[in-house]
Write an enzyme that holds these catalytic residues in place. Structure first.
Site, mmCIF file in Angstrom:
data_model
loop_
_atom_site.group_PDB
_atom_site.id
_atom_site.type_symbol
_atom_site.label_atom_id
_atom_site.label_comp_id
_atom_site.label_asym_id
_atom_site.label_seq_id
_atom_site.Cartn_x
_atom_site.Cartn_y
_atom_site.Cartn_z
ATOM 1 N N CYS A 2 -23.853 -11.337 -29.193
ATOM 2 C CA CYS A 2 -24.571 -10.129 -28.792
ATOM 3 C C CYS A 2 -24.903 -10.151 -27.303
ATOM 4 O O CYS A 2 -24.949 -11.195 -26.674
ATOM 5 C CB CYS A 2 -25.879 -10.025 -29.553
ATOM 6 N N ARG A 27 -18.082 -10.272 -24.221
ATOM 7 C CA ARG A 27 -18.607 -11.190 -25.230
ATOM 8 C C ARG A 27 -18.123 -10.826 -26.635
ATOM 9 O O ARG A 27 -18.230 -11.627 -27.546
ATOM 10 C CB ARG A 27 -20.150 -11.155 -25.202
ATOM 11 N N TRP A 75 -23.035 -8.373 -32.330
ATOM 12 C CA TRP A 75 -21.953 -9.082 -33.042
ATOM 13 C C TRP A 75 -22.598 -9.485 -34.358
ATOM 14 O O TRP A 75 -23.448 -10.366 -34.415
ATOM 15 C CB TRP A 75 -21.501 -10.269 -32.201
ATOM 16 N N ASN A 101 -30.801 -11.340 -29.871
ATOM 17 C CA ASN A 101 -29.611 -12.201 -30.021
ATOM 18 C C ASN A 101 -30.054 -13.439 -30.780
ATOM 19 O O ASN A 101 -31.134 -13.957 -30.498
ATOM 20 C CB ASN A 101 -29.086 -12.674 -28.665
ATOM 21 N N GLY A 102 -29.215 -13.949 -31.661
ATOM 22 C CA GLY A 102 -29.573 -15.184 -32.363
ATOM 23 C C GLY A 102 -29.703 -14.945 -33.849
ATOM 24 O O GLY A 102 -29.284 -13.907 -34.366
ATOM 25 N N GLU A 487 -0.956 -28.393 -33.966
ATOM 26 C CA GLU A 487 -1.819 -27.479 -33.219
ATOM 27 C C GLU A 487 -1.613 -27.661 -31.710
ATOM 28 O O GLU A 487 -1.567 -26.688 -30.963
ATOM 29 C CB GLU A 487 -3.285 -27.718 -33.629
ATOM 30 N N LYS A 491 -0.350 -24.690 -29.196
ATOM 31 C CA LYS A 491 -1.102 -24.271 -28.002
ATOM 32 C C LYS A 491 -0.180 -24.235 -26.798
ATOM 33 O O LYS A 491 -0.188 -23.293 -26.023
ATOM 34 C CB LYS A 491 -2.275 -25.232 -27.699
ATOM 35 N N GLU A 494 2.454 -21.358 -26.957
ATOM 36 C CA GLU A 494 1.849 -20.025 -26.829
ATOM 37 C C GLU A 494 1.565 -19.635 -25.385
ATOM 38 O O GLU A 494 1.785 -18.498 -24.997
ATOM 39 C CB GLU A 494 0.476 -20.024 -27.530
ATOM 40 N N HIS A 510 14.032 -39.245 -38.739
ATOM 41 C CA HIS A 510 14.915 -38.458 -39.611
ATOM 42 C C HIS A 510 15.522 -37.259 -38.883
ATOM 43 O O HIS A 510 15.914 -36.292 -39.517
ATOM 44 C CB HIS A 510 14.151 -38.009 -40.858
ATOM 45 N N LYS A 609 -4.413 -10.920 -30.230
ATOM 46 C CA LYS A 609 -5.514 -11.733 -30.751
ATOM 47 C C LYS A 609 -5.654 -11.555 -32.253
ATOM 48 O O LYS A 609 -5.993 -12.475 -32.969
ATOM 49 C CB LYS A 609 -6.812 -11.360 -30.021
HETATM 50 O O1 M6R Z 1 -7.304 -14.451 -36.903
HETATM 51 P P1 M6R Z 1 -6.494 -15.477 -37.650
HETATM 52 O O2 M6R Z 1 -7.121 -16.819 -37.645
HETATM 53 O O3 M6R Z 1 -6.116 -15.042 -39.022
HETATM 54 O O4 M6R Z 1 -5.135 -15.580 -36.816
HETATM 55 C C1 M6R Z 1 -4.067 -16.344 -37.264
HETATM 56 C C2 M6R Z 1 -3.045 -16.554 -36.160
HETATM 57 O O5 M6R Z 1 -2.524 -15.336 -35.746
HETATM 58 C C3 M6R Z 1 -3.660 -17.270 -34.956
HETATM 59 O O6 M6R Z 1 -4.251 -18.480 -35.312
HETATM 60 C C4 M6R Z 1 -2.613 -17.529 -33.875
HETATM 61 O O7 M6R Z 1 -1.695 -18.476 -34.332
HETATM 62 C C5 M6R Z 1 -3.306 -17.975 -32.601
HETATM 63 N N1 M6R Z 1 -2.831 -17.215 -31.495
HETATM 64 C C6 M6R Z 1 -3.151 -19.414 -32.331
HETATM 65 O O8 M6R Z 1 -3.686 -19.797 -31.113
#
Ligand code: M6R
Length: 614
Positions: A2, A27, A75, A101-102, A487, A491, A494, A510, A609
């Site tokens: 928030c 935010r 939020w 907020n909080g 992961e 990262k 991406e 393998h 996103k």
């Molecule tokens: O909002 P979600 O966690 O469901 O999103 C899933 C994926 O689209 C998301 O984790 C995507 O892989 C990210 N960009 C990874 O950094």
């Protein structure tokens, strides 16, 4: 998270408030509102679900005059995003308006007590409870507003930054904070208020960062007064700030991704608040209490998710299986939904999603529901579609994640999965008391250990420069470190557009070993755990093929530093909690490589996103 804005002075408050809300938009929020007292003494509150521009449309034909006001972007935490739940909230008499907020943790108890006294509520929020409590105390004890606020805050458990207007005293704003930031800006015959300095810096460079426990009284024509709940004066220095607007919106960080990586210790503390009780040494999740029967009797758990959330699910599988002794499958939501899987009412489907809006995960949830499974959601965005479709769940409470590359949501998801496994194993009796207590205690230490890991940022930044040339990267790990490797690779690809693959280290032989040569950097998560010796053999094999190895090791490791080219030392922790620490250097490595390559870190090409289409 928030946002708060306030103004009292000689200028029209509305424009300052709206501009301030827009400065806080970064935010993330789901609704917005303003309250102003006009020259006739009317206290007007306007609020809408959605963006600040929707609020502007809504007030077009309304009275927006007045030189004093407060404004808020919300939020949602308690109660779905709606205009009713948006702030400001009136008190019963409509003499007071509050923004907050909080989280007020004991709001349910306070609300019950107030309802028994005949107080009526108009929203589902914890915030309204606070303003009603303040007014109730004010009227019962015949107190001025400041004293009533002090009395009320003594009854409150939780975190807050609040600002209050009082129609009967139209020349003052009262603000207070505990664990949630609040900044007062001091101008000539005027005061500004913000949840950070971004709504203020345009008007004044003189600010006071309120300390925890501070209550600020901003009165026209008077000096700023700061006291605590016991009415003791607090001496907080006025500071001169020298920052540009672009910087402060990202909290001084060059990108949201870096800001969010650095927020992780605080996010994990928030995620565990009210759940991990360090004095009683236990973990409680309301979903496990409320739906104990469904969870305890589950024949199987099926985790459905996409991307980073799926990686969190792989860690969840290991911890749930090891502590609860139940079978756990982890499925890509996109595959699961189209596979006509065997599902029964004895299955519990755990849907993990930061946004709560991912189309494939939502469709998987709806399909599993139709087949009679019980659905548990682990999401970040409050009131989003997935939590609304589930039977129960646990929010991760890490605040809005703006960088497209998910960072703090991942560690939040892993933390919730760990708490779920602990709480459930405890009620099922599948974990020894000693082990349970050991993990709970260690979990509570993770935020501090994360801070230690973040201190490695400079080192990782400088080593990342040597790797920007690479076209491929391999990430390896075993056990709990295998999803971390996946992961780390995700990262990197991406945001830097370098091709990267994650593999279980033993699988290297393998196939992927054929790719290894001096042009292929290999990141190995080689912390000191059960499979440590085996991972050392993998590193030897890689080095024999001239690849450069970046190894993540446990602090004090003397063996790997002799073999690997770069070593990143992490604090020791229990094996199942290692991903919460070992993921962070990989986030930082990807970030710095992408920055070196000049990429748009926060908004990488082709990515959204929230993936609301399949
Ligand atoms: O909002 P979600 O966690 O469901 O999103 C899933 C994926 O689209 C998301 O984790 C995507 O892989 C990210 N960009 C990874 O950094």
């Amino acid at each position: 998270m928030c946002g708060i804005v306030g103004y009292i002075g000689k200028k029209g408050a509305y424009n300052i408030l709206i501009k301030g809300l827009k400065r806080l938009e970064y935010r993330g929020y789901d609704s917005a509102g303003v309250a102003m007292i006009n020259s006739n003494g009317a206290l007007n509150v306007y609020k809408t679900k959605g963006k600040v521009c929707e609020l502007e449309n809504y007030v077009k034909d309304k009275d927006i005059t007045g030189n004093i006001g407060i404004a808020h972007t919300r939020w949602a935490t308690h109660g779905e995003p709606s205009s009713q739940n948006a702030h400001p909230h009136y008190s019963e008499s409509r003499n007071l308006a509050i923004i907050h907020n909080g989280i007020i943790e004991n709001y349910a108890d306070l609300k019950k007590k107030l309802q028994e006294k005949g107080v009526h509520f108009r929203s589902d929020t914890d915030t309204e409870v606070l303003v009603q409590l303040i007014e109730y105390i004010q009227l019962q004890k015949k107190l001025d507003l400041l004293t009533a606020v002090q009395y009320a805050l003594r009854e409150v458990i939780g975190a807050y930054a609040i600002a209050l207007l009082d129609k009967t005293n139209p020349n003052q704003i009262i603000a207070a904070r505990k664990q949630s930031p609040l900044v007062v800006g001091i101008g000539k015959d005027e005061f500004f208020l913000g949840s950070d300095a971004s709504p203020i810096v345009e008007y004044t460079d003189k600010v006071v960062y309120l300390e925890d426990g501070a209550i600020a009284v901003m009165r026209l024509g008077e000096e700023l007064k700061i006291v605590n709940i016991l009415n003791h004066k607090m001496d907080t220095p006025v500071q001169t700030i020298d920052i540009n607007l672009g910087q402060i919106e990202k909290g001084g960080f060059p990108h949201f991704m870096l800001k969010e990586i650095f927020e992780q210790p605080e996010c994990i503390t928030n995620c565990m608040r009210g759940r991990v009780n360090t004095s009683a040494n236990n973990v409680t999740l309301s979903a496990v209490i409320d739906y104990k029967k469904q969870l305890v009797n589950a024949k199987r758990f099926i985790i459905v998710a996409c991307g980073t959330s799926w990686h969190a699910g792989l860690i969840g599988k290991q911890i749930l299986e090891s502590l609860c002794r139940k079978p756990v499958d982890v499925e890509y939501a996109s595959e699961f939904r189209y596979r006509n899987p065997v599902l029964t009412k004895d299955d519990v489907v755990i849907a993990i999603s930061q946004s709560g809006e991912t189309a494939d995960t939502l469709a998987a949830v709806n399909m599993a529901k139709e087949k009679g499974a019980f659905i548990y959601g682990i999401c970040n965005a409050i009131g989003s579609s997935i939590p609304r479709s589930t039977d129960t769940g646990s929010y991760i409470h890490v605040g809005p994640e703006i960088g497209v590359a998910s960072t703090k949501a991942f560690t939040g998801q892993v933390t919730v999965l760990t708490m779920l496994a602990l709480a459930l194993a405890n009620v099922m009796g599948t974990i020894e008391e000693k082990k349970y207590l050991e993990i709970v205690k260690e979990l509570s230490l993770i935020p501090d250990k994360m801070k230690e890991v973040l201190n490695l940022n400079d080192k990782i930044e400088s080593l990342s420069r040597a790797f920007t040339y690479a076209h491929n990267f391999l990430y390896l790990g075993r056990g709990f470190s295998y999803p971390v490797a996946l992961e780390g690779a995700l990262k990197l690809k991406e945001i830097s557009y370098i091709h990267a693959e994650g593999y279980p280290a033993a699988e290297m032989k393998h196939g992927p070993i054929a790719l290894i040569d001096s042009d292929m950097p290999v990141v190995v998560v080689a912390t000191h755990n059960a499979l440590y010796e085996k991972v050392i053999s993998n590193i030897q094999e890689i080095k024999a093929r001239n690849a450069r190895v970046i190894a993540l090791v446990t602090k004090g490791d003397k063996t790997i530093s002799k073999i690997a080219d770069q070593v990143i030392e992490l604090p020791a922790t229990i094996e199942c909690l290692e991903p919460l620490l070992s993921t962070i250097p990989l986030q930082l490595l990807a970030y710095h490589i992408a920055v070196c390559k000049g990429k748009n870190v926060d908004q990488p090409r082709n990515l959204a996103k929230s993936v609301t289409v399949e």
